[in-house]
Design an enzyme around this catalytic site. Structure first.
Site, PDB file in Angstrom:
ATOM      1  N   GLU A 166      -5.709  -6.272  -6.296  1.00 37.06           N
ATOM      2  CA  GLU A 166      -5.551  -6.237  -4.837  1.00 37.06           C
ATOM      3  C   GLU A 166      -6.916  -6.113  -4.178  1.00 37.06           C
ATOM      4  O   GLU A 166      -7.659  -5.163  -4.421  1.00 37.06           O
ATOM      5  CB  GLU A 166      -4.661  -5.064  -4.426  1.00 37.06           C
ATOM      6  CG  GLU A 166      -4.382  -5.029  -2.946  1.00 37.06           C
ATOM      7  CD  GLU A 166      -3.471  -3.877  -2.547  1.00 37.06           C
ATOM      8  OE1 GLU A 166      -2.565  -4.090  -1.722  1.00 37.06           O
ATOM      9  OE2 GLU A 166      -3.670  -2.760  -3.083  1.00 37.06           O
ATOM     10  N   CYS A 173      -0.627  -4.313   2.610  1.00 40.49           N
ATOM     11  CA  CYS A 173      -0.157  -4.180   1.233  1.00 40.49           C
ATOM     12  C   CYS A 173       0.696  -5.362   0.785  1.00 40.49           C
ATOM     13  O   CYS A 173       0.745  -5.678  -0.404  1.00 40.49           O
ATOM     14  CB  CYS A 173       0.625  -2.884   1.072  1.00 40.49           C
ATOM     15  SG  CYS A 173       1.971  -2.689   2.249  1.00 40.49           S
ATOM     16  N   GLU A 218       4.647   4.112  -1.794  1.00 45.49           N
ATOM     17  CA  GLU A 218       4.527   2.705  -1.375  1.00 45.49           C
ATOM     18  C   GLU A 218       3.090   2.313  -1.655  1.00 45.49           C
ATOM     19  O   GLU A 218       2.168   2.741  -0.954  1.00 45.49           O
ATOM     20  CB  GLU A 218       4.899   2.556   0.100  1.00 45.49           C
ATOM     21  CG  GLU A 218       5.237   1.123   0.499  1.00 45.49           C
ATOM     22  CD  GLU A 218       4.030   0.341   0.975  1.00 45.49           C
ATOM     23  OE1 GLU A 218       3.407  -0.342   0.118  1.00 45.49           O
ATOM     24  OE2 GLU A 218       3.711   0.410   2.152  1.00 45.49           O
TER      25      GLU A 218
END
Length: 500
Positions: free
Chosen positions: A400, A303, A269
């Site tokens: 990110e 996330c 993940e």
């Protein structure tokens, strides 16, 4: 004999004393690391050391893996019926709930998140996950498959054996439960490495494992650094599967190490750069509130953060005004203050990384519409930040950031925004805001993301799978789907009449 750490909290949010061992938890006991060594744990609100924990290395992972293998073969796995595994997990959940305030305090201390959020979101969620998978423990079923009258054919979903798990720092206890619970429910033994930034709540968790009744070696928790302990988990031949939550860069390294060792399967993940699409027919007031939650919850260290906010041009100015007003009103401060929404970023490294992205945005020509600066001189606090005038090729749009930084961009048409939203290497989550249900479903189905929210964002459910497309990961956490990560399917053919 490992030392202990005692902390007395006297804060508006929590008052109490917590004591935890600082060693490695292997084979049902706290032990010192083979090679010695410690890791300093910092308070991100002050930048000062809280305590030092034992630092495990490959030698300790080897001992933990052997203990886990022995437990799996002798006192766990298929030797313990699912109903009994479920009872032990429910007992563990009860103990977690009895200590929930202590867990929340340790997470607020080492992570910097608001205590109230650590209590009501992370740790209540961790308990709920443990309870959910306890209910699955006696429901791990195969199938009887029709072939012909002279054969009985069926499948068994068997535990993999020893599984390795590496969890992140942003939601420490929730991540721990998210990984451990489905692995226990399916009968696996575990070697888990918490983040070295936020290990304290995991050490408290270790003190509950024996009390809950788990045999020694079923759950082993080894603190250490990623390049040593984490690498050893990925490579160890007795560890037959590895699950990781964290950055895409580290995920690649784990996948490579797993492939080069015993070709162990991986679930990953990983990162995200989630689009939040707001059409001009959306409920503007609600869209603004959800957008605030989408990017600034957990200090932006999420996330699935909705960091790319696309607003249709007819309502762009109104949205930006209201969004800015609410972002400006966010209370940033002491994690133990009852009205704090955003605490410090988790570490100096993360703080500097976020500030580096803010500098990059400015240098690339984006406009800092709000924030963009450090708050105070102590700790790692950053103002909630909004960039406008962003272009698709800018680093702040493509990479990110994992911090309280939003990019707000204007769009004209549905086709245009779908193309922009999908123009990313990530595919973890996406949100769509509109009152037109046909449009909502059409756009949602066109988005390349593992999770899509309509008229909300960052609303996970334990019974719904969570995971990504593209470089956001492999496999799914949560729900029944996560059980697939921890079983091998065996096909059994029984001859009841075939003659040669």
């Amino acid at each position: 004999m490992p030392s202990t750490f005692t902390k007395t909290f006297d804060t508006p949010a929590y008052k109490g004393t917590v004591t935890i061992p600082l060693g490695l938890y292997i084979n049902g006991e706290f032990v010192d690391p083979i090679e010695g060594g410690t890791i300093d744990v910092f308070n991100p609100a002050t930048g000062k050391v809280i305590t030092s924990i034992a630092a495990g290395t490959g030698a300790d992972i080897d001992i933990a893996a052997k203990a886990a293998k022995k437990a799996y073969k002798t006192s766990w796995g298929l030797k313990v019926p699912g109903a009994q595994r479920g009872k032990l997990m429910l007992k563990l959940a009860v103990l977690m709930e009895e200590h929930i305030a202590e867990f929340a305090a340790l997470d607020a201390l080492a992570n910097g998140k608001a205590y109230n959020a650590a209590y009501s979101q992370d740790n209540k969620g961790a308990i709920a996950v443990m309870q959910y998978y306890a209910g699955w423990a006696d429901k791990i079923n195969g199938k009887t498959i029709e072939t012909n009258e002279k054969k009985l054919a069926y499948t068994r979903h068997e535990p993999i054996g020893v599984v390795g798990q590496i969890i992140p720092w942003n939601v420490p206890m929730f991540s721990l439960s998210l990984k451990i619970a489905p692995a226990l429910a399916t009968g696996n033994a575990i070697v888990l490495k918490p983040s070295e930034l936020t290990p304290l709540s995991a050490l408290l968790f270790c003190t509950l494992i024996k009390e809950a009744g788990f045999p020694p070696g079923v759950i082993n928790i080894v603190n250490g650094y990623g390049p040593t302990a984490g690498q050893a988990i990925s490579e160890h031949p007795l560890i037959e599967k590895v699950a990781f939550t964290g950055s895409t860069l580290t995920g690649r390294k784990i996948m490579e190490a797993a492939a080069k060792s015993n070709l162990k399967p991986v679930t990953l993940e990983l990162g995200g750069k989630s689009p939040n699409i707001i059409f001009d027919d959306a409920d503007l007031e609600q869209a603004v509130k959800w957008a605030i939650h989408g990017i600034y919850v957990n200090h932006g260290q999420n996330c699935s953060a909705g960091s790319r906010i696309f607003v249709q041009e007819a309502i762009y100015d109104k949205f930006l005004d209201q969004f800015t007003e609410q972002a400006r009103a966010i209370k940033v401060g002491d994690p133990f203050s009852p009205d704090t929404y955003q605490g410090p970023q988790v570490s100096k490294t993360q703080f500097e990384r976020i500030m580096g992205y803010i500098t990059s945005g400015k240098n690339d020509g984006a406009t800092v519409h709000l924030g963009g600066k450090q708050i105070g001189q102590e700790g790692y606090f950053i103002e909630p930040t909004i960039f406008t005038e962003c272009q698709p090729d800018m680093k702040i749009v493509r990479e990110e950031i994992f911090g309280p930084v939003a990019c707000v961009m204007k769009f004209k048409t549905e086709d245009e925004v779908v193309e922009q939203a999908n123009d990313t290497s990530y595919g973890l989550a996406a949100s769509v805001f509109t009152k037109d249900i046909d449009k909502a479903i059409r756009v949602t189905h066109a988005l390349e993301a593992g999770t899509a929210w309509i008229n909300c964002t960052n609303q996970a459910e334990i019974s719904m799978p969570f995971g990504g497309f593209k470089q956001s990961g492999i496999g799914r956490d949560l729900s029944e789907y996560a059980l697939e990560n921890y079983t091998n399917v065996k096909a059994v053919h029984v001859n009841i009449g075939i003659r040669l």
